[in-house]
Design an enzyme around this catalytic site. Structure first.
Site, mmCIF file in Angstrom:
data_model
loop_
_atom_site.group_PDB
_atom_site.id
_atom_site.type_symbol
_atom_site.label_atom_id
_atom_site.label_comp_id
_atom_site.label_asym_id
_atom_site.label_seq_id
_atom_site.Cartn_x
_atom_site.Cartn_y
_atom_site.Cartn_z
ATOM 1 N N PHE A 144 51.627 -20.336 10.824
ATOM 2 C CA PHE A 144 52.061 -19.847 9.283
ATOM 3 C C PHE A 144 52.157 -21.197 8.615
ATOM 4 O O PHE A 144 52.757 -22.041 8.827
ATOM 5 C CB PHE A 144 53.613 -19.293 9.648
ATOM 6 C CG PHE A 144 53.678 -18.191 10.645
ATOM 7 C CD1 PHE A 144 53.861 -16.994 10.156
ATOM 8 C CD2 PHE A 144 53.368 -18.244 12.111
ATOM 9 C CE1 PHE A 144 53.833 -15.757 10.843
ATOM 10 C CE2 PHE A 144 53.521 -17.360 12.854
ATOM 11 C CZ PHE A 144 53.693 -16.119 12.116
ATOM 12 N N LYS A 145 51.201 -20.850 7.443
ATOM 13 C CA LYS A 145 51.336 -21.836 6.160
ATOM 14 C C LYS A 145 52.150 -21.396 5.210
ATOM 15 O O LYS A 145 52.225 -20.390 4.758
ATOM 16 C CB LYS A 145 50.050 -21.880 5.746
ATOM 17 C CG LYS A 145 49.677 -22.875 4.733
ATOM 18 C CD LYS A 145 48.506 -22.774 3.952
ATOM 19 C CE LYS A 145 48.381 -23.732 2.712
ATOM 20 N NZ LYS A 145 47.095 -23.447 1.965
ATOM 21 N N ILE A 146 53.528 -22.141 5.243
ATOM 22 C CA ILE A 146 54.542 -21.596 4.427
ATOM 23 C C ILE A 146 54.585 -22.521 3.057
ATOM 24 O O ILE A 146 54.671 -24.030 3.070
ATOM 25 C CB ILE A 146 55.876 -21.832 5.043
ATOM 26 C CG1 ILE A 146 55.930 -20.862 6.442
ATOM 27 C CG2 ILE A 146 57.178 -21.191 4.208
ATOM 28 C CD1 ILE A 146 55.749 -19.509 6.247
#
Length: 305
Positions: free
Chosen positions: A166-168
């Site tokens: 997950f690239k937040i």
């Protein structure tokens, strides 16, 4: 520190163009070689910072094949496959897998300001891409305009086996990362920071295991991540303070044009051309970027000299 399957620095590769606008394929190979020499843990291609929205389908296919063949397993490669149409996203995932990509990255389905996937549609698109059998990184970026609340992300992580990273990079990214890690547990195999590492220290403190930056100074940002993951927060903070002026200038003034400008200066590529309607980087903005970078002696400024 929690052990994660995926960690480190996985920057986005810029797409070089000749001054007339044609994709510079030999320049693309040099970009990839430079990034490997920068010590990156992986490379992402065809992302927003690769100007994927200015690249034709035929160019995209050529760049995908060229990049994977040229990197040849030296580091893992992520192929960005975002598209509003689920069938196209699935086809792109199949192509990436067949060519040897380590994973794919995708945003939720959106098109323009008003066509946005519902939570159900977003879940279904990721589920169908997951059936291809290649690890997925979800990109939670403001560009899509799609709200991705933590409970939805946790449900997706727990029920879609191949959704692992997950690239937040939304506002208040650290708070979202912290909540995602706490609620998702072992289903979150790679909580990553983004947005050129402008919030990296806060995101690492929140539990991020890695970052996806640009290709500008990954050799100088990687020690921040390594020190923090190794338990030396003081060293991480000191190095982050050292590189932050460059990161801030890139994030606030240059965007994806920064890496290209630096690569021209360092002899990696011959042109920093950006396709219309993207304006060229103002000379003053470029000069300030290089002025901030030179005392740090990053690899990109001397790689091709």
């Amino acid at each position: 520190m929690t052990h994660y399957t995926y960690s480190g620095i996985w920057p986005v590769a810029p797409t070089p163009f000749h001054p007339g606008g044609k994709v510079d394929l030999e320049g693309m190979k040099r970009v990839l070689d430079c990034m490997v020499d920068q010590g990156v843990d992986g490379i992402c291609i065809l992302a927003n910072f690769s100007e994927q929205f200015l690249i034709s389908d035929a160019e995209r296919a050529e760049l995908t094949r060229l990049s994977l063949e040229h990197v040849a397993g030296r580091v893992p490669v992520i192929v960005t496959i975002s598209h509003f149409a689920t069938d196209i996203a699935v086809a792109r995932a199949r192509e990436a897998k067949a060519l040897g990509a380590a994973m794919v990255m995708m945003m939720p389905p959106y098109h323009g300001a008003l066509l946005k996937g519902t939570p159900e549609q977003t879940f279904e698109q990721f589920r169908r891409v997951g059936e291809v059998g290649i690890p997925i990184m979800l990109q939670d970026a403001p560009l899509s305009g799609v709200e991705l609340p933590v409970p939805l992300l946790v449900k997706m992580a727990q029920e879609i086996e191949m959704l692992k990273l997950f690239k937040i990079e939304c506002p208040q990214a650290a708070a979202k990362l912290r909540a995602l890690i706490e609620q998702g547990g072992a289903a979150i195999e790679g909580p990553f920071d983004g947005e050129e590492a402008i919030t990296l220290m806060a995101d690492l403190d929140a539990g991020a295991s890695g970052t996806m930056t640009s290709a500008l100074i990954p050799d100088l940002i990687k020690p921040v991540v390594a020190a923090h993951l190794g338990g030396d927060r003081a060293a991480a903070l000191a190095q982050y303070a050292r590189v932050l002026p460059v990161v801030n200038h890139e994030n606030r003034q240059c965007g994806f044009r920064a890496a290209k400008a630096a690569m021209v200066e360092g002899g990696v590529i011959a042109s920093d051309f950006c396709r219309h309607p993207i304006p060229p980087l103002h000379p003053q903005t470029r000069d300030t970027l290089l002025e901030l970078m030179r005392p740090l002696d990053p690899i990109v400024l001397r790689w091709g000299k």
